[in-house]
Scaffold this active site. Structure first.
Site, PDB file in Angstrom:
ATOM      1  CB  ALA A 124      58.464   3.562  60.861  1.00 42.15           C
ATOM      2  N   GLY A 131      55.126   1.515  48.623  1.00 42.53           N
ATOM      3  CA  GLY A 131      54.888   0.288  49.538  1.00 42.53           C
ATOM      4  C   GLY A 131      56.420  -0.423  48.617  1.00 42.53           C
ATOM      5  CB  SER A 132      56.287  -2.832  46.321  1.00 40.01           C
ATOM      6  OG  SER A 132      55.662  -3.896  46.200  1.00 40.01           O
ATOM      7  CG  PHE A 156      49.946  -0.609  54.558  1.00 38.02           C
ATOM      8  CD1 PHE A 156      48.857  -0.546  55.285  1.00 38.02           C
ATOM      9  CD2 PHE A 156      50.265   0.089  53.943  1.00 38.02           C
ATOM     10  CE1 PHE A 156      47.539  -0.486  54.603  1.00 38.02           C
ATOM     11  CE2 PHE A 156      49.114  -0.605  52.804  1.00 38.02           C
ATOM     12  CZ  PHE A 156      47.758  -0.376  53.917  1.00 38.02           C
ATOM     13  N   GLY A 241      66.131 -11.304  56.082  1.00 36.99           N
ATOM     14  CA  GLY A 241      65.885 -11.079  57.920  1.00 36.99           C
ATOM     15  C   GLY A 241      64.649 -11.713  58.019  1.00 36.99           C
ATOM     16  NE  ARG A 243      61.793  -9.978  51.294  1.00 34.68           N
ATOM     17  CZ  ARG A 243      61.902  -8.842  50.420  1.00 34.68           C
ATOM     18  NH1 ARG A 243      62.993  -8.976  49.861  1.00 34.68           N
ATOM     19  NH2 ARG A 243      61.474  -8.056  49.412  1.00 34.68           N
ATOM     20  CB  ILE A 337      38.643 -30.177  54.699  1.00 32.87           C
ATOM     21  CG1 ILE A 337      39.645 -30.824  53.816  1.00 32.87           C
ATOM     22  CG2 ILE A 337      38.084 -31.618  56.143  1.00 32.87           C
ATOM     23  CD1 ILE A 337      40.752 -31.184  54.333  1.00 32.87           C
ATOM     24  CD  GLU A 363      58.929  -8.649  57.576  1.00 29.77           C
ATOM     25  OE1 GLU A 363      60.185  -8.793  56.790  1.00 29.77           O
ATOM     26  OE2 GLU A 363      58.206  -8.579  58.652  1.00 29.77           O
TER      27      GLU A 363
END
Length: 379
Positions: A124, A131-132, A156, A241, A243, A337, A363
């Protein structure tokens, strides 16, 4: 140089692949449709040690390396990306920071629980206005006696409604900026802890995502993770980690899109021959396979560096950036496709299309990954 899995890693990959095909694949579409948390699957995974794959054996985990972990996330996500991200967060964003920064008492208490899957973990950090930019978080923690009193909102949060152990970040010194952020190990039973709104999402619908609300939440002083003011550092190193896990998840989604495309192209007849006989389809499949292979090697490279104890922030960002964009490219091609059928829920590529997008966002967005990569190169 040939990067090849060793015998143990191959065994883990084979075991998880067989487990996913038998115990996950048959239920993935239904779980997505019903937006149902994969509780039964997670219990079976816990029996195999997959919820404690990176946790040392002395705390009840499997004690395996990061490459093994990445193969686990890829194989699970190939069949259900919701289960993949739950497993990734549980291991990399919750177990890992406790392993790296926790006291021996914290490790004995919490890693054992996480390894057995007795509780699911959550991370959390994100807030409605942070956020970022994690340095902008507004959740506060004030030490009163032998407890920290935490107030604020997180949003989130993967597994938020289901998690029993949560790594929470809060400001302990407002004057110190990002160096005033601290990390805490929180239990869902703590007074003042509450689950807020549960989000309805585009994809990964079997993974519950929610707000967490702290109203004078009481956290024992001994649940401070690391030292006061180390929270920002802990968050960033943990996300490095994490990521790797999301990159592996993205590779799994891309692989599933390729699998579905190859099978459909061989079966679907148009103009008197299978789609697989048309050069346009062949080239799409060739491009998908090539990008997937490249993405996987980026994941393994970041994992290798992490296991060696070397810096891997840039490499993890590269893996996450390229793998997530590869997943999106693959699912777009897969739907194309499949034609009109690809736009229906009858075929798995529709679900894969919805699931892939989030890998470019959580992340660390693709834009943040580019900042990490360029920052490393230009500093």
């Amino acid at each position: 140089m040939k990067l090849e899995l060793n015998d143990q890693q191959k065994m883990i990959k084979k075991m998880v692949k067989e487990f996913a095909e038998k115990h996950i694949a048959p239920f993935a579409a239904e779980l997505d449709q019903k937006e149902e948390y994969p509780t039964k699957i997670l219990k079976e995974m816990a029996k195999l040690g997959l919820l404690g794959i990176i946790i040392p054996t002395e705390y009840g985990g499997a004690g395996l390396d990061t490459i093994s972990y990445a193969t686990v996330i890829e194989e699970i996500s190939r069949k259900c990306s919701s289960t993949g991200v739950i497993t990734s967060v549980h291991n990399s964003l919750v177990s890992h920071p406790i392993m790296k920064y926790g006291t021996e008492e914290q490790k004995k208490k919490y890693l054992t629980i996480l390894a057995k899957g007795e509780e699911i973990g959550a991370f959390a950090a994100t807030e409605p206005n942070a956020g970022s930019d994690l340095g902008a978080m507004q959740t506060t923690a004030v030490l009163k006696g032998n407890k920290y009193i935490i107030n604020g909102d997180k949003t989130f949060i993967t597994s938020g409604p289901e998690a029993g152990i949560i790594i929470v970040f809060a400001v302990t010194n407002k004057e110190a900026g990002s160096k005033g952020i601290s990390a805490f190990i929180v239990e869902d039973s703590f007074k003042g802890y509450k689950v807020g709104s549960i989000f309805e999402k585009l994809g990964i619908n079997a993974s519950k995502t929610s707000e967490l609300i702290f109203e004078d939440m009481e956290v024992p002083k001994e649940n401070l993770l690391g030292k006061e003011g180390e929270g920002f550092k802990i968050a960033l190193s943990t996300l490095d980690g994490g990521r790797i896990g999301i990159a592996a998840q993205a590779v799994g989604i891309a692989r599933a899109a390729l699998d579905e495309s190859i099978e459909y192209a061989k079966q679907r007849q148009q103009f008197g021959r299978p789609l697989a006989k048309f050069q346009a389809i062949q080239w799409m499949i060739a491009d998908m396979a090539t990008r997937i292979e490249a993405a996987r090697y980026l994941v393994y490279n970041a994992s290798y560096l992490k296991d060696k104890g070397e810096r891997f922030s840039k490499e993890a960002a590269m893996a996450k950036l390229y793998a997530s964009e590869t997943a999106m490219d693959a699912v777009i091609k897969a739907v194309q496709i499949h034609g009109g059928y690809g736009y229906t829920k009858e075929y798995a590529v529709e679900r894969l299309f919805r699931d892939a997008k989030i890998t470019e966002i959580y992340e660390g967005t693709s834009e943040i990954q580019r900042l990490v990569i360029s920052g490393s190169l230009l500093k």
